[in-house]
Motif scaffolding. Structure first.
Motif, PDB file in Angstrom:
ATOM      1  N   ALA A  43       0.831  -1.203   0.000  1.00 54.90           N
ATOM      2  CA  ALA A  43       0.000   0.000   0.000  1.00 54.90           C
ATOM      3  C   ALA A  43       0.864   1.251   0.000  1.00 54.90           C
ATOM      4  O   ALA A  43       0.562   2.239  -0.686  1.00 54.90           O
ATOM      5  N   LEU A  44       1.978   1.204   0.752  1.00 60.65           N
ATOM      6  CA  LEU A  44       2.897   2.344   0.814  1.00 60.65           C
ATOM      7  C   LEU A  44       3.545   2.597  -0.542  1.00 60.65           C
ATOM      8  O   LEU A  44       3.617   3.740  -1.010  1.00 60.65           O
ATOM      9  N   VAL A  45       4.006   1.537  -1.183  1.00 61.12           N
ATOM     10  CA  VAL A  45       4.630   1.667  -2.499  1.00 61.12           C
ATOM     11  C   VAL A  45       3.629   2.225  -3.506  1.00 61.12           C
ATOM     12  O   VAL A  45       3.944   3.132  -4.298  1.00 61.12           O
ATOM     13  N   PHE A  46       2.414   1.682  -3.476  1.00 63.27           N
ATOM     14  CA  PHE A  46       1.354   2.158  -4.373  1.00 63.27           C
ATOM     15  C   PHE A  46       1.073   3.638  -4.127  1.00 63.27           C
ATOM     16  O   PHE A  46       0.966   4.429  -5.066  1.00 63.27           O
ATOM     17  N   GLY A  47       0.955   4.011  -2.855  1.00 63.36           N
ATOM     18  CA  GLY A  47       0.656   5.393  -2.513  1.00 63.36           C
ATOM     19  C   GLY A  47       1.728   6.356  -2.989  1.00 63.36           C
ATOM     20  O   GLY A  47       1.427   7.426  -3.529  1.00 63.36           O
ATOM     21  N   LEU A  48       2.980   5.969  -2.806  1.00 60.23           N
ATOM     22  CA  LEU A  48       4.085   6.826  -3.247  1.00 60.23           C
ATOM     23  C   LEU A  48       4.118   6.948  -4.768  1.00 60.23           C
ATOM     24  O   LEU A  48       4.320   8.044  -5.316  1.00 60.23           O
ATOM     25  N   ALA A  49       3.910   5.819  -5.450  1.00 64.57           N
ATOM     26  CA  ALA A  49       3.907   5.842  -6.914  1.00 64.57           C
ATOM     27  C   ALA A  49       2.752   6.695  -7.445  1.00 64.57           C
ATOM     28  O   ALA A  49       2.922   7.483  -8.386  1.00 64.57           O
ATOM     29  N   MET A  50       1.590   6.562  -6.816  1.00 67.14           N
ATOM     30  CA  MET A  50       0.440   7.360  -7.222  1.00 67.14           C
ATOM     31  C   MET A  50       0.678   8.841  -6.962  1.00 67.14           C
ATOM     32  O   MET A  50       0.314   9.700  -7.778  1.00 67.14           O
ATOM     33  N   ALA A  51       1.280   9.148  -5.811  1.00 62.77           N
ATOM     34  CA  ALA A  51       1.542  10.544  -5.465  1.00 62.77           C
ATOM     35  C   ALA A  51       2.448  11.203  -6.503  1.00 62.77           C
ATOM     36  O   ALA A  51       2.225  12.350  -6.905  1.00 62.77           O
ATOM     37  N   VAL A  52       3.467  10.461  -6.941  1.00 61.84           N
ATOM     38  CA  VAL A  52       4.358  10.986  -7.979  1.00 61.84           C
ATOM     39  C   VAL A  52       3.611  11.117  -9.303  1.00 61.84           C
ATOM     40  O   VAL A  52       3.704  12.139  -9.999  1.00 61.84           O
ATOM     41  N   GLY A  53       2.839  10.093  -9.646  1.00 59.80           N
ATOM     42  CA  GLY A  53       2.125  10.092 -10.917  1.00 59.80           C
ATOM     43  C   GLY A  53       1.112  11.222 -11.043  1.00 59.80           C
ATOM     44  O   GLY A  53       1.063  11.917 -12.066  1.00 59.80           O
ATOM     45  N   VAL A  54       0.315  11.429  -9.993  1.00 67.76           N
ATOM     46  CA  VAL A  54      -0.738  12.455 -10.084  1.00 67.76           C
ATOM     47  C   VAL A  54      -0.184  13.865  -9.962  1.00 67.76           C
ATOM     48  O   VAL A  54      -0.861  14.833 -10.332  1.00 67.76           O
ATOM     49  N   SER A  55       1.057  13.989  -9.459  1.00 65.96           N
ATOM     50  CA  SER A  55       1.612  15.333  -9.260  1.00 65.96           C
ATOM     51  C   SER A  55       1.791  16.074 -10.588  1.00 65.96           C
ATOM     52  O   SER A  55       1.623  17.297 -10.644  1.00 65.96           O
ATOM     53  N   PHE A  56       2.112  15.340 -11.653  1.00 63.64           N
ATOM     54  CA  PHE A  56       2.356  15.998 -12.937  1.00 63.64           C
ATOM     55  C   PHE A  56       1.088  16.624 -13.526  1.00 63.64           C
ATOM     56  O   PHE A  56       1.075  17.829 -13.806  1.00 63.64           O
ATOM     57  N   PRO A  57       0.008  15.850 -13.734  1.00 66.69           N
ATOM     58  CA  PRO A  57      -1.200  16.495 -14.257  1.00 66.69           C
ATOM     59  C   PRO A  57      -1.809  17.496 -13.284  1.00 66.69           C
ATOM     60  O   PRO A  57      -2.361  18.516 -13.706  1.00 66.69           O
ATOM     61  N   MET A  58      -1.704  17.224 -11.986  1.00 71.70           N
ATOM     62  CA  MET A  58      -2.300  18.126 -11.009  1.00 71.70           C
ATOM     63  C   MET A  58      -1.612  19.491 -11.038  1.00 71.70           C
ATOM     64  O   MET A  58      -2.290  20.534 -11.035  1.00 71.70           O
ATOM     65  N   MET A  59      -0.294  19.508 -11.090  1.00 69.89           N
ATOM     66  CA  MET A  59       0.421  20.776 -11.114  1.00 69.89           C
ATOM     67  C   MET A  59       0.147  21.528 -12.413  1.00 69.89           C
ATOM     68  O   MET A  59       0.024  22.762 -12.411  1.00 69.89           O
ATOM     69  N   LYS A  60       0.065  20.787 -13.519  1.00 67.45           N
ATOM     70  CA  LYS A  60      -0.255  21.426 -14.792  1.00 67.45           C
ATOM     71  C   LYS A  60      -1.601  22.142 -14.715  1.00 67.45           C
ATOM     72  O   LYS A  60      -1.752  23.283 -15.162  1.00 67.45           O
ATOM     73  N   ALA A 104      -3.004  25.308 -17.002  1.00 64.45           N
ATOM     74  CA  ALA A 104      -2.958  24.736 -18.348  1.00 64.45           C
ATOM     75  C   ALA A 104      -4.310  24.913 -19.045  1.00 64.45           C
ATOM     76  O   ALA A 104      -5.366  24.777 -18.421  1.00 64.45           O
ATOM     77  N   ARG A 105      -4.267  25.222 -20.338  1.00 67.35           N
ATOM     78  CA  ARG A 105      -5.494  25.458 -21.088  1.00 67.35           C
ATOM     79  C   ARG A 105      -5.430  24.796 -22.459  1.00 67.35           C
ATOM     80  O   ARG A 105      -4.373  24.366 -22.911  1.00 67.35           O
ATOM     81  N   GLY A 106      -6.589  24.755 -23.094  1.00 72.74           N
ATOM     82  CA  GLY A 106      -6.665  24.308 -24.481  1.00 72.74           C
ATOM     83  C   GLY A 106      -6.002  22.972 -24.728  1.00 72.74           C
ATOM     84  O   GLY A 106      -6.265  21.980 -24.056  1.00 72.74           O
TER      85      GLY A 106
END
Length: 296
Positions: free
Chosen positions: A242-259, A264-266
């Motif tokens: 669960a910890l590994v999954f959580g860390l991987a997800m946190a890294v993964g979602v950070s890119f679209p979330m920050m954009k 970000a538009r269009g």
């Protein structure tokens, strides 16, 4: 006349991995319960595939005849009806054909599993797909209703239905993970509608993104991703996994979330849409593998 590549683009193949992810998760749950069937799993995947393509074609048809996709309004991928590349009735026929194929596969699956009540839910799913943009009063033009439908059908029903037709039991972890992937589906819808706010306002399509406005929609998108992450972690039965999954997800979602949070538009949001689709698929695969290997 539309070319083959234009028909493929109108089917929006980039949306397919995200629509198959909940079914893949359900298959993992069935394996973890020791009740998986290759044939039933294949039928469940076909139902999801045909329904998603049907939704894409029916949205193309309905938005096109309403003028929502008129030239100058649309930012996303080209549509057949709105761009005049195919006759509306041809696009409609393609959508109905996909719904028919989904219905055939769904009925066969329910009869095989002896779960006849799910046929009714399947009919509701097809109706929900059509009336998203179809009919005189499409709910896709109403704020919040589409999100509830996406959460219910692309989250709860897709995961739980796949498990139920094979195992006839639904452990609590499956409800948690199904809710998480349902929220990711809502995030996909929100990014799509966030991108189209200017055109939707102009054409009277009052989506949740239009209602919340640009800033509110961006914050809600981040909330969807965070909530899905937490629910995914809770669905794991082994803490270190669960910890590994959580860390991987946190890294993964950070890119679209920050954009998104950075404005970000269009066309930049089209890339974000693809990223969230990939995250949704990864989310479904990770949970499915954990359940299959560790059980439920």
């Amino acid at each position: 006349m539309a070319t083959g590549s234009q028909w493929i683009e109108a089917a929006r193949p980039k949306t397919l991995p995200a629509s198959l992810a909940p079914v893949i998760m359900g298959i993992g749950g069935a394996i973890g319960l020791g009740q998986a069937s290759a044939g039933k799993s294949a039928l469940a995947l076909l139902v999801a595939l045909f329904l998603q393509v049907g939704v894409n074609f029916s949205n193309d048809y309905s938005d096109g005849i309403r003028g929502t996709d008129a030239k100058g309004k649309r930012v996303g991928p080209q549509r057949l009806t709105g761009a005049g590349l195919a006759a509306p009735r041809t696009v409609l026929a393609a959508a109905l054909s996909c719904y028919a194929l989904a219905g055939i596969c769904g009925i066969a699956l329910c009869v095989w599993a002896g779960t006849y009540a799910l046929i009714g839910l399947g009919v509701l799913a097809a109706l929900a797909a059509w009336f998203y943009t179809g009919g005189k009063h499409p709910y896709g033009y109403l704020p919040g209703v589409a999100e509830v439908m996406v959460f219910a059908f692309f989250g709860l029903l897709a995961v739980q239905g796949t498990i139920w037709v094979q195992a006839h039991t639904l452990p609590w972890r499956t409800w948690v993970a199904a809710s998480g992937i349902g929220l990711l589906s809502c995030a996909l819808l929100l990014v799509n509608n966030l991108r189209d706010i200017p055109g939707d306002r102009q054409s009277g399509k009052n989506t949740l993104a239009v209602k919340l406005g640009d800033k509110g929609s961006r914050y809600l998108f981040a909330c969807y991703l965070y909530a899905a992450l937490v629910l995914g972690v809770l669905s794991f039965s082994v803490r270190w996994e669960a910890l590994v999954f959580g860390l991987a997800m946190a890294v993964g979602v950070s890119f679209p979330m920050m954009k998104v949070l950075q404005g970000a538009r269009g066309k930049d949001l089209i890339k974000t849409l693809k990223q969230v689709g990939q995250i949704t698929l990864g989310y479904g695969l990770a949970v499915a593998v954990q359940w299959a290997l560790q059980g439920l």
